[in-house]
Structure formats: structure tokens, C-alpha cells
Design a protein around this motif. Structure first.
Motif, short mmCIF file in Angstrom:
data_model
loop_
_atom_site.label_atom_id
_atom_site.label_comp_id
_atom_site.label_asym_id
_atom_site.label_seq_id
_atom_site.Cartn_x
_atom_site.Cartn_y
_atom_site.Cartn_z
N GLN A 177 0.82 -1.21 0.00
CA GLN A 177 0.00 0.00 0.00
C GLN A 177 0.86 1.27 0.00
N GLU A 178 1.88 1.30 0.86
CA GLU A 178 2.67 2.52 1.02
C GLU A 178 3.78 2.64 -0.02
N LYS A 179 4.31 1.49 -0.45
CA LYS A 179 5.27 1.42 -1.57
C LYS A 179 6.62 2.08 -1.29
N LEU A 180 6.91 2.46 -0.07
CA LEU A 180 8.14 3.18 0.22
C LEU A 180 8.88 2.57 1.41
N VAL A 181 10.17 2.30 1.19
CA VAL A 181 11.05 1.90 2.29
C VAL A 181 12.20 2.91 2.35
N ALA A 182 12.38 3.53 3.50
CA ALA A 182 13.48 4.47 3.69
C ALA A 182 14.73 3.70 4.09
N VAL A 183 15.78 3.84 3.31
CA VAL A 183 17.05 3.17 3.61
C VAL A 183 17.90 4.15 4.42
N LYS B 29 8.34 11.50 10.40
CA LYS B 29 7.50 12.71 10.47
C LYS B 29 6.98 13.08 9.08
N GLY B 30 7.77 12.78 8.05
CA GLY B 30 7.35 13.03 6.69
C GLY B 30 6.37 12.02 6.14
N GLY B 31 6.15 10.94 6.88
CA GLY B 31 5.12 9.98 6.50
C GLY B 31 5.59 8.66 5.93
N ILE B 32 6.91 8.43 5.90
CA ILE B 32 7.41 7.11 5.48
C ILE B 32 7.56 6.26 6.73
N HIS B 33 6.92 5.11 6.73
CA HIS B 33 6.81 4.31 7.95
C HIS B 33 7.66 3.05 7.97
N LEU B 34 8.10 2.57 6.81
CA LEU B 34 8.94 1.38 6.77
C LEU B 34 10.39 1.82 6.69
N ARG C 234 0.80 8.84 -3.44
CA ARG C 234 -0.65 9.09 -3.40
C ARG C 234 -1.15 9.57 -4.75
N ALA C 235 -0.40 10.48 -5.36
CA ALA C 235 -0.80 11.00 -6.67
C ALA C 235 -0.79 9.88 -7.71
N TYR C 236 0.20 9.00 -7.61
CA TYR C 236 0.28 7.88 -8.55
C TYR C 236 -0.93 6.95 -8.40
N ASP C 237 -1.30 6.67 -7.17
CA ASP C 237 -2.41 5.77 -6.90
C ASP C 237 -3.75 6.34 -7.39
N LYS C 238 -3.81 7.66 -7.49
CA LYS C 238 -5.06 8.30 -7.92
C LYS C 238 -5.19 8.35 -9.44
N LYS C 239 -4.11 8.01 -10.16
CA LYS C 239 -4.14 8.10 -11.63
C LYS C 239 -5.13 7.10 -12.23
#
Length: 215
Positions: free
Chosen positions: A12-18, A36-41, A210-215
Motif C-alpha cells: 500500500q505505502e510502496k516506500l522503504v526508507a534506507v 514525520k514526513g510519512g514514510i513508515h517502513l 498518493r498522486a500515482y495511486d489516484k491516476k
């Protein structure tokens, strides 16, 4: 967080912060800024001195947080994988395929994302239960590589890491990336102590998804 739930969250979130850093203080500040910016993994790499201690502290800090998930990266051998799991890592990322790492993580129900760059290695990853394969370094291959690898391996899911930025994020997703790992592009502000910039960049990544998912 159970394996199924973590994989669902990643999809769902599609993002992993390394996360990389020179010491514990810097890593803690980067982690704070990124979440704080919203990346949780959050992938805490074993290139960091005393990484297992930092993972343990973060796992305790976010134990009651339903959003933040702490994982371990640059896991090169089964000993390091065991340290990571013992410290509380909820997922493990390796730059390569190692069947002993796969077997250990599977035994503990921990998702493991091994690296592979050939169809042969990717098939081995799948045989040992990899739900997502790390494509590293991503910038060596480019986004269209995923579509090419999915030709013979349509069942494989990929997470490119290395060279992923806001500018090419949608290209990776268009070509079938399950998720992406982002490091230097995300955390470059930390090099000058500008952690507010790290938070802004994380928020930009989240908004781009989020913008990508709304396309």
C-alpha cells in the motif's frame, strides 16, 4: 506486526526508507525526520556502527506505534540476520541471495527481501520464499528492467533500490515495482544537518505515491 500485515502495508505505502549514518545520534535524527514526513517502513542498515543496538532502541521506541516498522538492511550473513531479528527487526533486506538467511527468516516468520540481478538468482529467491526481490543497484538497470524480468517471472515482485528519486518514482511503478527503497535521494539533507529537509523530502515521496495511486 505479522508477516501478512507487513506485506500488505508495504504494497500500500510502496516506500522503504534506507537509513545510513555515521553514528547513533545521526541515525535517530534521520529516523525521526523520515517518519514525520510519512514514510513508515524504515530499513536500518548494518553499515552503521552498532546497528543492532540502534535497531533494538528503535524497536522499543516504536513498539506501541501502529504505523512505524523497523527493519534491517545490508544483512550479509545469517549471523547478522539473527542479530537483527533478536534486536526486533520486523523485516530483513540483503543485497544478495543467501539461502541460510532465507531459511532463518522464514523460520521466524520475518519477511526477507534478498537482492538478485539475474533470472537464475531470482528463481532461487522465489524457491526459498522471497515475497519481494530487491533489485540493486536500481540505477544500473533502469525501470524497464522490471518489466523485462517479469517476462519469464511474472509471479515475482520487485523492490528497486539505488537511484530511486522523486523524478523517476512513477517510472518504476509504471514498470511493475511492488515498492521502492530510497536512501541518498531521501536523506541528503542530513549531510548538512538539515533534518527538516529530510522530512520535506519524505513528504514529497509520500505525496508522489498518493498522486500515482489516484491516476
Amino acid at each position: 506486526m505479522k508477516r501478512h500485515d507487513l506485506m500488505q502495508k508495504l504494497g500500500q505505502e510502496k516506500l522503504v526508507a534506507v537509513i545510513r549514518g555515521s553514528n547513533e545520534e545521526e541515525v535517530m535524527q534521520i529516523v525521526d525526520a523520515v517518519q514525520k514526513g510519512g514514510i513508515h517502513l524504515l530499513e536500518i542498515t548494518f553499515t552503521i556502527p552498532r546497528a543492532q543496538e540502534i535497531i533494538a532502541k528503535l524497536a522499543e521506541k516504536y513498539a506501541d506505534d501502529g504505523e512505524v516498522v523497523i527493519g534491517a538492511g545490508t544483512v550479509l550473513d545469517v549471523t547478522t540476520a539473527r542479530l537483527a531479528i533478536s534486536a526486533g527487526a520486523k523485516f530483513v533486506v540483503s543485497p544478495h541471495f543467501d539461502k541460510e538467511i532465507m531459511k532463518l527468516c522464514n523460520s521466524y516468520g520475518i519477511p526477507v527481501f534478498p537482492g538478485a540481478t539475474t533470472v537464475k538468482d531470482m528463481l532461487e529467491c522465489l524457491r526459498y520464499g522471497a515475497e519481494v526481490i530487491k533489485l540493486f543497484p536500481g540505477d544500473t538497470f533502469g525501470p524497464t528492467a522490471i518489466k523485462s524480468f517479469k517476462g519469464p517471472l511474472p509471479q515475482a515482485e520487485f523492490m528497486p533500490t539505488g537511484g530511486v528519486s522523486i523524478d523517476n518514482l512513477s517510472d518504476w511503478l509504471d514498470n511493475g515495482a511492488f515498492a521502492v527503497g530510497t536512501g541518498s535521494s531521501l536523506t541528503k539533507g542530513a549531510k548538512t544537518g538539515d533534518f527538516a529537509q529530510v522530512t520535506k523530502e519524505a513528504a514529497r515521496f509520500v505525496e508522489a505515491v498518493r498522486a500515482y495511486d489516484k491516476k
